[in-house]
Design an enzyme around this catalytic site. Structure first.
Site: not given
Length: 136
Positions: A63, A108-109
């Site tokens: 992450d 926005r992705k």
């Protein structure tokens, strides 16, 4: 922190006190290729089963790697989805290469892929995909 105050972004190189005890890593960005490579060596505080790194510690590094790559390419982002396929257990102390690559931007992705390999490049321990959302 009061209303309207803003803290500067900090990327921690050591999250646990004591050299070598937890998350030991360095990240290298190739902005032109929208890629990031993280060199990571898990310490004994990250143990799950005896002698093996905990899957949650691996997920944290995946992450962090994908998120830092997305941050460098798209600005402020948050994780919307993170999917990890664990392929083999990782012995504590193993030097790992965690790779992140921006695959595409859609509004926005920010879509990314990644993998976790041994430093020799031969053993693949995990594969990942992530979706991050740009903050406005």
């Amino acid at each position: 922190m009061g209303a309207g105050e803003r803290m500067d972004t900090r990327l921690f190189l050591r999250a646990i006190e004591g050299a070598g005890a937890g998350f030991e890593y360095a990240m290298f960005l190739n902005a032109a290729e929208r890629r990031l490579l993280c060199l990571f060596q898990p310490g004994p505080y990250l143990e799950g089963h005896p002698g093996l790194i905990h899957g949650g510690a691996m997920a944290t590094m995946v992450d962090s790697t994908l998120g830092t790559c997305a941050l460098a390419v798209a600005g402020r982002v948050v994780t919307a989805n993170l999917s990890i396929d664990y392929l083999a257990p990782v012995p504590l102390g193993t030097v790992l290469l965690v790779e992140g690559q921006v695959e595409r931007l859609e509004g926005r992705k920010v879509f990314l892929s990644g993998c976790v390999r041994g430093a020799d490049g031969d053993t693949e321990f995990a594969r990942a995909t992530g979706l991050f959302i740009r903050l406005e």
